[in-house]
Design a protein around this motif. Structure first.
Motif, short mmCIF file in Angstrom:
data_model
loop_
_atom_site.label_atom_id
_atom_site.label_comp_id
_atom_site.label_asym_id
_atom_site.label_seq_id
_atom_site.Cartn_x
_atom_site.Cartn_y
_atom_site.Cartn_z
N MET A 1 73.71 22.37 14.21
CA MET A 1 72.53 23.20 14.04
C MET A 1 71.84 23.40 15.38
N MET A 2 71.53 24.65 15.69
CA MET A 2 70.81 24.94 16.92
C MET A 2 69.34 24.56 16.77
N LYS A 3 68.77 24.03 17.83
CA LYS A 3 67.35 23.72 17.85
C LYS A 3 66.67 24.66 18.84
N ILE A 4 65.59 25.30 18.39
CA ILE A 4 64.83 26.20 19.25
C ILE A 4 63.40 25.71 19.33
N ASP A 5 62.96 25.37 20.53
CA ASP A 5 61.58 25.02 20.80
C ASP A 5 60.93 26.18 21.55
N VAL A 6 59.68 26.45 21.23
CA VAL A 6 58.93 27.50 21.91
C VAL A 6 57.62 26.92 22.41
N LEU A 7 57.35 27.10 23.69
CA LEU A 7 56.08 26.66 24.27
C LEU A 7 55.18 27.88 24.45
N SER A 8 54.01 27.83 23.84
CA SER A 8 53.09 28.95 23.88
C SER A 8 51.67 28.45 23.67
N ILE A 9 50.69 29.13 24.26
CA ILE A 9 49.29 28.79 23.95
C ILE A 9 48.79 29.63 22.78
N PHE A 10 49.68 30.43 22.20
CA PHE A 10 49.34 31.20 21.01
C PHE A 10 50.41 30.99 19.93
N PRO A 11 50.59 29.76 19.46
CA PRO A 11 51.66 29.46 18.49
C PRO A 11 51.48 30.18 17.16
N GLU A 12 50.25 30.61 16.86
CA GLU A 12 50.02 31.28 15.59
C GLU A 12 50.68 32.66 15.53
N MET A 13 51.20 33.15 16.66
CA MET A 13 51.89 34.44 16.67
C MET A 13 53.28 34.36 16.03
N PHE A 14 53.85 33.18 15.90
CA PHE A 14 55.27 33.07 15.54
C PHE A 14 55.61 32.95 14.06
N PRO A 15 54.78 32.34 13.19
CA PRO A 15 55.20 32.17 11.80
C PRO A 15 55.61 33.46 11.10
N GLY A 16 54.93 34.55 11.36
CA GLY A 16 55.28 35.80 10.69
C GLY A 16 56.67 36.29 11.02
N VAL A 17 57.12 36.04 12.25
CA VAL A 17 58.45 36.48 12.68
C VAL A 17 59.52 35.48 12.25
N LEU A 18 59.28 34.21 12.51
CA LEU A 18 60.28 33.19 12.20
C LEU A 18 60.38 32.92 10.70
N GLY A 19 59.37 33.32 9.95
CA GLY A 19 59.35 33.02 8.52
C GLY A 19 59.78 34.14 7.62
N HIS A 20 60.46 35.15 8.18
CA HIS A 20 60.90 36.28 7.36
C HIS A 20 62.32 36.70 7.72
N SER A 21 62.93 37.41 6.79
CA SER A 21 64.21 38.08 6.99
C SER A 21 65.30 37.12 7.48
N ILE A 22 66.13 37.59 8.40
CA ILE A 22 67.30 36.82 8.84
C ILE A 22 66.89 35.51 9.50
N LEU A 23 65.80 35.51 10.26
CA LEU A 23 65.39 34.28 10.94
C LEU A 23 65.00 33.21 9.93
N LYS A 24 64.35 33.60 8.85
CA LYS A 24 64.01 32.65 7.80
C LYS A 24 65.27 32.13 7.10
N LYS A 25 66.17 33.06 6.76
CA LYS A 25 67.40 32.68 6.07
C LYS A 25 68.25 31.74 6.93
N ALA A 26 68.24 31.97 8.24
CA ALA A 26 69.02 31.11 9.13
C ALA A 26 68.50 29.68 9.09
N ALA A 27 67.18 29.52 9.03
CA ALA A 27 66.60 28.18 8.94
C ALA A 27 66.91 27.56 7.58
N GLU A 28 66.86 28.35 6.52
CA GLU A 28 67.16 27.84 5.18
C GLU A 28 68.61 27.40 5.07
#
Length: 246
Positions: A1-28
């Motif tokens: 399994m690939m691990k992806i870490d993201v460093l950002s001072i605005f982490p709240e920008m990411f759930p909408g993208v990572l939590g939908h469509s293909i990116l969500k299914k990939a995590a599931e």
């Protein structure tokens, strides 16, 4: 399994993208895991300041090395893989391509650093970065959107993520050419008809048509891609015929 870490001072920008469509299914499917970290949490000062004025003067603020160094060190220490690719999203980086996405998709651990303000302390580039990537010749307010683009392009290539393994192989740029046109039902939509060859059932002729249309579209829209494309003698002949028709 690939691990992806993201460093950002605005982490709240990411759930909408990572939590939908293909990116969500990939995590599931446990093809990938995401971890978005606010590197402000690693700042060693009371006010959690992550930027400062540049030496020598000039406009804008520069990201300090300490929070990012400490955040990357912590993520590497916690990971099973001790040699992650550490990617700096930066307009000065190499332009992102399908080839780069395929290269990154073979890694076990990716760390993305998303900057803001005027830029990064140069010691970040010199000592902890393995890759600098840009998604185009323009400047964004931060690296978050660029990181999302790169992550999407990489995750969809991981084994088992797409429904068909051929899907990404036939994508534009994967073959070095732009993809051929697609059609679906109905065969006649308001007088606009699907090419007869696609309804013929002759898969050899269909494949030939698709290749010719891919060459035609590439020559018309991105002729620069043809310089590096690996074409068979037959494909080169088709390309010459297409050029004569223009």
């Amino acid at each position: 399994m690939m691990k992806i870490d993201v460093l950002s001072i605005f982490p709240e920008m990411f759930p909408g993208v990572l939590g939908h469509s293909i990116l969500k299914k990939a995590a599931e499917k446990q093809a990938v895991s995401y971890n978005v970290v606010n590197f402000r949490d690693y700042a060693d000062n009371r006010h959690q300041t992550v930027d400062d004025y540049p030496y020598g003067g000039g406009a804008g603020m520069v990201l300090k090395p300490q929070p990012i160094f400490d955040a990357v060190t912590d993520l590497v220490d916690k990971a099973e893989s001790k040699k992650p690719r550490v990617i700096l999203m930066c307009p000065q980086g190499e332009s992102h391509t399908q080839k780069k996405a395929e290269e990154l998709a073979r890694e076990e651990h990716l760390i993305f650093i998303c900057g803001h303000y005027e830029g990064y302390d140069e010691r970040i580039r010199e000592h902890i970065i393995t890759d600098e990537i840009s998604i185009g010749d323009y400047v964004l307010t931060g690296g978050e959107l660029g990181a999302m683009v790169v992550i999407d392009s990489v995750v969809r290539l991981l084994p088992g993520v797409l429904g068909s393994e051929e899907s990404h192989i036939q994508d534009s740029f994967s073959t070095g050419l732009l993809e051929h046109p697609h059609y679906t039902r109905p065969a006649d939509f308001r007088g606009m008809k699907v090419p007869d060859i696609l309804l013929s059932g002759n898969h050899k002729l269909i494949d030939e048509w698709r290749t010719k249309e891919s060459l035609r579209r590439t020559y018309s829209r991105r002729p620069d891609l043809l310089d590096a494309a690996e074409l068979s003698p037959e494909q080169r002949k088709w390309l010459e015929d297409i050029k004569k028709q223009q």
